[in-house]
Design an enzyme around this catalytic site. Structure first.
Site, short mmCIF file in Angstrom:
data_model
loop_
_atom_site.label_atom_id
_atom_site.label_comp_id
_atom_site.label_asym_id
_atom_site.label_seq_id
_atom_site.Cartn_x
_atom_site.Cartn_y
_atom_site.Cartn_z
N LYS A 23 0.86 -1.40 0.03
CA LYS A 23 0.08 0.28 -0.19
C LYS A 23 0.97 1.23 0.05
CE LYS A 23 -1.89 1.39 4.07
NZ LYS A 23 -1.52 3.08 4.17
N ASN A 24 1.99 1.29 0.82
CA ASN A 24 2.51 2.35 1.09
C ASN A 24 3.74 2.73 -0.01
OD1 ASN A 24 0.80 2.97 3.22
ND2 ASN A 24 2.53 2.47 4.73
N ARG A 94 -5.01 11.07 4.33
CA ARG A 94 -3.67 12.06 4.30
C ARG A 94 -2.75 12.02 3.48
NH1 ARG A 94 -0.27 11.84 7.20
NH2 ARG A 94 -0.31 13.94 7.71
N CYS A 118 -5.07 12.54 12.53
CA CYS A 118 -5.91 11.03 12.44
C CYS A 118 -5.55 10.80 13.93
CB CYS A 118 -5.27 10.16 11.51
SG CYS A 118 -3.65 9.52 11.89
N ARG A 123 0.06 14.71 12.99
CA ARG A 123 0.57 14.25 11.53
C ARG A 123 0.75 15.67 10.89
NH1 ARG A 123 -1.28 9.04 10.22
NH2 ARG A 123 0.23 8.84 8.51
N PRO A 124 1.68 16.63 11.37
CA PRO A 124 1.85 17.84 10.56
C PRO A 124 2.60 17.46 9.36
CG PRO A 124 3.29 17.74 12.34
CD PRO A 124 2.49 16.61 12.57
N LEU A 127 7.71 19.70 7.39
CA LEU A 127 8.79 19.46 6.75
C LEU A 127 8.51 19.32 5.02
CD1 LEU A 127 10.26 16.24 9.15
CD2 LEU A 127 10.58 18.65 9.06
N ASP A 307 4.71 0.51 11.99
CA ASP A 307 3.51 -0.24 11.55
C ASP A 307 3.03 -1.86 12.04
OD1 ASP A 307 3.34 1.50 8.47
OD2 ASP A 307 2.78 2.35 10.45
N ARG A 399 -8.43 -0.53 4.70
CA ARG A 399 -7.74 0.28 3.88
C ARG A 399 -6.26 -0.24 3.50
NH1 ARG A 399 -7.31 6.02 6.67
NH2 ARG A 399 -5.91 6.09 5.09
C1 EPZ Z 1 4.14 6.83 6.16
O1 EPZ Z 1 3.21 7.90 6.96
C2 EPZ Z 1 3.03 5.75 6.29
N1 EPZ Z 1 1.89 6.08 5.33
C3 EPZ Z 1 2.61 5.55 7.55
O2 EPZ Z 1 1.76 4.03 7.46
C4 EPZ Z 1 3.83 5.07 8.66
O3 EPZ Z 1 3.50 4.78 10.06
C5 EPZ Z 1 4.80 6.08 8.60
O4 EPZ Z 1 5.22 6.41 7.26
C6 EPZ Z 1 5.95 5.81 9.48
O5 EPZ Z 1 6.63 4.78 8.86
C7 EPZ Z 1 2.19 6.05 3.86
O6 EPZ Z 1 3.31 5.92 3.57
C8 EPZ Z 1 0.76 6.34 3.26
P1 EPZ Z 1 6.09 10.20 8.58
P2 EPZ Z 1 3.94 9.37 7.08
O7 EPZ Z 1 6.00 11.78 7.78
O8 EPZ Z 1 4.71 9.74 5.87
C9 EPZ Z 1 6.11 13.66 12.09
C10 EPZ Z 1 0.11 2.77 7.78
O9 EPZ Z 1 -0.46 2.03 8.59
N2 EPZ Z 1 6.11 14.42 10.86
O10 EPZ Z 1 7.43 9.49 8.41
O11 EPZ Z 1 2.83 10.59 7.51
C11 EPZ Z 1 4.85 12.74 11.97
O12 EPZ Z 1 4.17 13.57 12.86
C12 EPZ Z 1 0.49 4.22 7.87
O13 EPZ Z 1 0.11 2.39 6.69
C13 EPZ Z 1 6.37 15.76 11.25
O14 EPZ Z 1 6.57 16.32 12.48
O15 EPZ Z 1 4.96 9.50 8.18
C14 EPZ Z 1 5.14 11.43 12.57
O16 EPZ Z 1 5.37 11.63 14.22
C15 EPZ Z 1 0.11 4.83 9.06
N3 EPZ Z 1 6.31 16.96 10.24
C16 EPZ Z 1 6.57 11.23 12.29
O17 EPZ Z 1 6.97 12.38 11.71
C17 EPZ Z 1 6.16 16.55 9.06
O18 EPZ Z 1 6.16 17.30 8.01
C18 EPZ Z 1 6.43 10.16 11.16
O19 EPZ Z 1 5.94 10.76 10.04
C19 EPZ Z 1 5.93 14.94 8.62
C20 EPZ Z 1 5.93 14.14 9.72
#
Ligand code: EPZ
Length: 422
Positions: A23-24, A94, A118, A123-124, A127, A307, A399
């Site tokens: 999926k990801n 998102r 969520c 989830r800001p 970055l 995950d 999902r």
């Molecule tokens: C991806 O989410 C995955 N989703 C998530 O899978 C996965 O848990 C996550 O990466 C971590 O591996 C998809 O790929 C669609 P991040 P993503 O940006 O990109 C913080 C599932 O179950 N952050 O690496 O949203 C954020 O708040 C889902 O399949 C900022 O602070 O993850 C979080 O605490 C759930 N500012 C951390 O980083 C930003 O601009 C990790 O987020 C971006 C992120």
């Protein structure tokens, strides 16, 4: 009314669980078809709600998305009909925010709804936005939408405060046709990021350092669309491997890529799990009773994946002794814990640390899924417990786990989809 799973657990499960496409990895690769006009054939795409949701968003932008068969899509990009990605579509998933980078690469302009938070966290996207600014994009936020515009996208150097998966993917897509060279430091290294880079390079993009935390992207004039096959889903694979361990090796898993799951597999070895992989089939040799409890901390790849935190917690509830799991990626990813405790687990939470005392078995109960992976952990517990477990709000699981009821029925599970009050 919403769907739930009714599970009559405690059955002996035996057979092969097959892992589908990731999926990801599929989501960012679908988004990347926005960057360049042409026709794309994407294979090994998982048949999931999130893919259907993203297909609708691509069509709202003017792309044509055809499902050739259950896991193959044809996407025709004859140009974008709008540069606005609306709230009603982005709020559903998102990951839709990833369209911002691709739209900027296509038209130097994008207006995308800010994604909501969520259940697992705020989830800001700070970055993502900082990275776009490094590529010369002027940003403003008005009425919940991010407006981005540039005369032309220019290569730049950007160091991620945190190796965010989505932010890395968004900036990569914005940079592949930017003028000059973009250097990304402390970039996310997840296999799904690697798959996006491999897809883009297969179309003529110039991304060096793929799979490392330092990416060097040399902008090109044009990409040449073509065919691509998505990698298998390492999180679904891990979830199925946990089921195999819980059922003393009678379940086998097809489609495990060892190199995508090193930290997960080494944690299993630390528990005492013995396994073998022969012609892509993963089988467990040890029994659940042979295992010992361990400590796990979730980390960005190549560390232990967040995950798999809730699915492995279900396993750790059944292992003798005291285990610990520390969640460092998301601020609120323990919502499965009160539900598992309702099923007889003994888990205590202190801030981001869960302490788990092993119990003999779960006891069947009615529970509620709060997110996709929490739902998976409750289903695993229900399959093990004697009696009837109802897992509510199963739309979360739809999902990310393709054809789960059919796959579990095939190995002997007594599980069905029912309707319940929301
Ligand atoms: C991806 O989410 C995955 N989703 C998530 O899978 C996965 O848990 C996550 O990466 C971590 O591996 C998809 O790929 C669609 P991040 P993503 O940006 O990109 C913080 C599932 O179950 N952050 O690496 O949203 C954020 O708040 C889902 O399949 C900022 O602070 O993850 C979080 O605490 C759930 N500012 C951390 O980083 C930003 O601009 C990790 O987020 C971006 C992120």
């Amino acid at each position: 009314m919403v769907d739930a799973f009714k599970i009559n657990g405690g059955k002996k499960l035996k057979g092969i669980l097959e892992v589908g496409g990731s999926k990801n990895a599929a989501l960012p690769i679908f988004v990347a078809t926005i960057i360049e006009k042409g026709t794309y054939i994407l294979k090994n795409v998982p048949d999931l709600m999130d893919i259907a949701t993203l297909s609708k968003l691509l069509e709202s932008l003017g792309l044509k998305v055809e499902k050739i068969d259950l896991n193959t899509y044809k996407i025709i990009n004859n140009g974008l009909s709008t540069l606005v990605a609306s709230y009603d579509l982005v709020k559903k998933m998102r990951a839709s925010f990833l369209v911002m980078g691709a739209m900027l690469a296509n038209s130097n302009k994008a207006i995308v709804s800010l994604p909501g938070g969520c259940a697992i966290g705020a989830r800001p996207v700070d970055l993502h936005l900082k990275g776009f600014e490094k590529l010369g994009v002027n940003l403003s936020i008005e009425h919940g939408y991010v407006h981005g515009e540039a005369k032309e996208l220019k290569g730049g150097t950007f160091v991620f405060d945190f190796p965010s998966v989505g932010a890395t993917e968004n900036i990569i897509m914005a940079a592949v046709k930017a003028k000059g060279i973009t250097i990304l430091e402390n970039a996310a290294r997840e296999p799904e990021v690697e798959d996006l880079c491999n897809f883009l390079n297969s179309m003529g993009a110039k991304i060096k350092g793929v799979g490392s935390s330092r990416l060097e992207i040399t902008g090109v004039e044009k990409l040449i669309p073509g065919e691509y096959s998505i990698i298998p889903d390492r999180i679904v694979a891990g979830t199925f491997i946990i089921a195999a361990i819980m059922f003393d090796g009678d379940i086998k898993v097809k489609g495990v890529i060892e190199e995508h799951s090193q930290s997960f597999l080494s944690k299993l070895e630390e528990m005492g799990v013995k396994y073998k992989i022969e012609s892509g089939i993963f089988s467990v040799i040890t029994k659940l009773s042979d295992l010992k409890s361990i400590k796990i901390t979730t980390m960005p790849h190549p560390g232990f994946p967040t995950d798999l935190q809730s699915p492995i917690m279900t396993l750790m509830c059944l292992i003798n002794g005291n285990g610990e799991i520390k969640e460092t990626i998301f601020e609120n990813r323990f919502m499965h814990v009160p539900e598992l405790n309702r099923m007889g687990a003994k888990i205590k939470i202190d801030n981001h640390m869960a302490s788990i005392e092993g119990v003999k078995n779960f006891s069947a109960a009615e529970v509620m899924a709060s997110d996709l992976r929490a739902g998976a952990s409750l289903i695993l517990a229900g399959l093990k417990s004697e009696g009837e477990t109802i897992v509510n709000r199963i739309y979360h699981v739809d999902r990310g786990y393709e054809g789960l009821v059919d796959k579990l029925k095939k190995i002997g599970a007594d599980i069905e989809r029912i309707k319940t009050q929301a």
